[in-house]
Write a protein that holds these residues in place. Structure first.
Motif, short mmCIF file in Angstrom:
data_model
loop_
_atom_site.label_atom_id
_atom_site.label_comp_id
_atom_site.label_asym_id
_atom_site.label_seq_id
_atom_site.Cartn_x
_atom_site.Cartn_y
_atom_site.Cartn_z
N GLN A 172 0.83 -1.22 0.00
CA GLN A 172 0.00 0.00 0.00
C GLN A 172 0.85 1.26 0.00
N ILE A 173 1.95 1.23 0.74
CA ILE A 173 2.86 2.38 0.75
C ILE A 173 3.46 2.58 -0.64
N ARG A 174 3.83 1.47 -1.29
CA ARG A 174 4.42 1.56 -2.64
C ARG A 174 3.41 2.14 -3.63
N LEU A 175 2.14 1.72 -3.55
CA LEU A 175 1.13 2.24 -4.47
C LEU A 175 0.94 3.74 -4.28
N ARG A 176 0.88 4.19 -3.03
CA ARG A 176 0.70 5.62 -2.78
C ARG A 176 1.94 6.40 -3.17
N SER A 177 3.10 5.84 -2.90
CA SER A 177 4.33 6.52 -3.27
C SER A 177 4.48 6.61 -4.78
N GLN A 178 4.01 5.58 -5.49
CA GLN A 178 4.07 5.62 -6.96
C GLN A 178 3.16 6.70 -7.51
N ARG A 179 1.99 6.86 -6.91
CA ARG A 179 1.07 7.92 -7.35
C ARG A 179 1.64 9.30 -7.10
N LEU A 180 2.37 9.46 -5.99
CA LEU A 180 2.95 10.75 -5.65
C LEU A 180 4.27 11.01 -6.34
N GLY A 181 4.87 9.97 -6.95
CA GLY A 181 6.18 10.14 -7.58
C GLY A 181 7.29 10.31 -6.57
N THR A 182 7.21 9.56 -5.46
CA THR A 182 8.20 9.69 -4.38
C THR A 182 8.91 8.36 -4.15
N ILE A 183 9.43 7.77 -5.20
CA ILE A 183 10.13 6.49 -5.10
C ILE A 183 11.63 6.74 -5.23
N ALA A 184 12.38 6.27 -4.25
CA ALA A 184 13.84 6.42 -4.27
C ALA A 184 14.48 5.14 -3.72
N GLY A 185 15.66 4.82 -4.19
CA GLY A 185 16.34 3.59 -3.81
C GLY A 185 16.75 3.54 -2.36
N ASN A 186 17.14 4.68 -1.79
CA ASN A 186 17.59 4.70 -0.39
C ASN A 186 16.48 5.13 0.57
N MET A 187 15.24 4.88 0.15
CA MET A 187 14.07 5.13 0.98
C MET A 187 13.50 3.78 1.42
N LEU A 188 13.72 3.43 2.68
CA LEU A 188 13.31 2.13 3.21
C LEU A 188 11.93 2.24 3.84
N VAL A 189 11.08 1.22 3.63
CA VAL A 189 9.74 1.20 4.20
C VAL A 189 9.52 -0.13 4.90
N VAL A 190 8.74 -0.12 5.95
CA VAL A 190 8.41 -1.33 6.69
C VAL A 190 7.06 -1.14 7.37
N SER A 191 6.31 -2.23 7.48
CA SER A 191 5.05 -2.22 8.21
C SER A 191 5.25 -2.97 9.51
N GLU A 192 5.27 -2.24 10.62
CA GLU A 192 5.58 -2.84 11.92
C GLU A 192 4.98 -1.99 13.03
N THR A 193 4.52 -2.68 14.10
CA THR A 193 3.98 -1.97 15.25
C THR A 193 4.71 -2.31 16.55
N ASP A 194 5.53 -3.36 16.54
CA ASP A 194 6.29 -3.76 17.73
C ASP A 194 7.45 -2.79 17.92
N LEU A 195 7.47 -2.08 19.03
CA LEU A 195 8.49 -1.06 19.27
C LEU A 195 9.87 -1.67 19.39
N ASP A 196 9.98 -2.84 20.02
CA ASP A 196 11.29 -3.49 20.15
C ASP A 196 11.86 -3.83 18.77
#
Length: 456
Positions: free
Chosen positions: A133-157
């Protein structure tokens, strides 16, 4: 797990006050029915949490602290950098709040893309969206970069372990209300979890020097959800404001340890994201009607920048016992006060009229320097006479009808001339201390009676 390892407390969901037993009313903030039962596990602190518990810091002389290499990170969004005070400070913790759907996540993706364009490694942690979902939104906004890391996580540790492993230059946590610490038994979004998550992220930011953004939900009253302590812990608090039915969004700083407060950045929401508005005055006045009664232009100071806004007023007689007062973008009590002053000093029977006022463009104006603009707009609508073309009105109004001097009057007047206005009504006290620009007629007034006679 033994009974001794579990502790039951009742926590106020408004202020975070804890009590061992339930009460109908919070003894700290006075809210009714806000205490919720939570279970806290008494577990030993291990791993990353143990490393953040004690930094081993020692006191040093303040003049021995070296700050020569401290440089702010620029996001390549000039409006965003302006609100931050000139860029991101290393190790700072920034809290961004706003209504659902206003564009907080969109703004964060564009900020990270601007940082990634300068070869900075950035990490975007989402607790509400999947990576696809983040990739789809980022593709629509034109904000895709190689050194931009994304993760889906809620565990603080797990998040703190990722930060230690990949060592990003900037971290975004979206949102703080979805994060949870396994050391606490309460649900994500509770006061205990929000406080614990924010505290550990703050310690991580200060120890590692990684600037961290926390995206926060807001309550129906407009305040950031969670304990008030959250706003005290962070270095900067930004509010992303605007009506979803309007195209403009305003980023406002209400707390900033590294820059000016009440600074704003103006953005325009478009299909492919947020566009900066470098000249807000031109945008807010672009559709202003000509020779329209009730329309007045005034200058409001937002931080260090003057912005011209259009105040619109409509007065109409009413047959009801209590006239209506509908005010958008202004302080309703202030408008009522000025209407009473006008009735007393000008003889205008506004108490028998409905009053509707609006600030065009969806912006909110709260400073007293726009009082004369409110008075002029109400008088223009009541008399059904338009102000002379090319005129702006400035000044604070007192209860006796006097027009008081205002701050930054030269900056305001310069902005009016820049936007093509050639006549400005200003307080007489301010006119004595200012240098009038060539080609601009500045008229000083001492009372609202003088101002109305001059205008109409």
């Amino acid at each position: 797990m033994t009974k001794k390892s579990i502790k039951t407390v009742f926590v106020c969901q408004t202020c975070g006050h804890q009590t061992p037993k339930w009460m109908g009313k919070c003894p700290d903030c006075g809210q009714w029915d806000s205490l919720v039962e939570e279970f806290q596990r008494e577990t030993p602190v291990t791993g990353m949490a143990a490393q953040l518990t004690s930094t081993g810091a020692q006191p040093v002389a303040i003049d021995a602290v070296n700050i020569d290499n401290e440089k702010r990170l620029l996001t390549n969004l000039q409006e965003f950098d302006r609100v931050l005070g000139g860029g991101l400070v290393g190790g700072s913790l920034v809290l961004i709040g706003g209504d659902p759907g206003i564009g907080k996540s969109t703004l964060m993706l564009q900020v990270l893309f601007g940082l990634a364009g300068d070869n900075h490694k950035v990490l975007y942690v989402s607790g509400e969206e999947s990576v696809k979902q983040i990739r789809l939104r980022s593709q629509r906004l034109g904000t895709i970069a190689g050194n931009m890391l994304v993760v889906s996580e809620t565990d603080l540790d797990a998040i703190l372990s990722m930060v230690a492993a990949c060592a990003p230059d900037v971290l975004v946590v979206d949102s703080i209300q979805t994060m949870f610490s396994p050391a606490l038994a309460s649900a994500p979004g509770s006061v205990s979890q929000v406080r614990e998550s924010a505290m550990r992220l703050m310690l991580m930011a200060k120890k590692s020097g990684i600037p961290t953004f926390l995206v926060g939900h807001v309550t129906k009253e407009g305040a950031i959800a969670g304990p008030r302590l959250l706003e005290h812990m962070v270095d900067t608090v930004l509010y992303f404001e605007g009506d979803r039915n309007h195209m403009f969004r305003i980023l406002r700083a209400v707390k900033n340890r590294f820059g000016s407060t009440n600074e704003i950045g103006v953005f325009e929401m478009k299909e492919k994201g947020l566009d900066e508005v470098p000249n807000p005055s031109a945008v807010f006045l672009s559709e202003r009607p000509e020779n329209a009664p009730g329309s007045v232009v005034t200058a409001s100071m937002e931080g260090s920048r003057p912005i011209l806004v259009e105040l619109q007023a409509l007065t109409s007689s009413t047959s009801f016992g209590t006239p209506r007062r509908t005010i958008l973008g202004l302080d309703q009590n202030r408008v009522a006060l000025l209407a009473a002053v006008m009735e007393k000093k000008l003889g205008m029977h506004l108490m028998g009229h409905d009053i509707f006022m609006n600030v065009a463009g969806g912006i909110k104006v709260g400073e007293p320097a726009v009082d004369m603009g409110i008075v002029a707009a109400l008088a223009s609508s009541f008399l059904d006479k338009a102000l002379p073309e090319g005129t702006t009105v400035l000044g604070e109004v007192g209860l006796t009808g006097e027009v008081r001097a205002i701050s930054h009057v030269e900056n305001r007047v310069a902005e009016t001339q820049k936007m093509g206005f050639n006549r400005c009504i200003v307080p007489a006290g301010s006119l004595k201390r200012m240098k009038v620009p060539a080609g601009l007629q500045a008229v000083g007034v001492r009372t609202i009676s003088e101002a109305v006679e001059t205008l109409f």
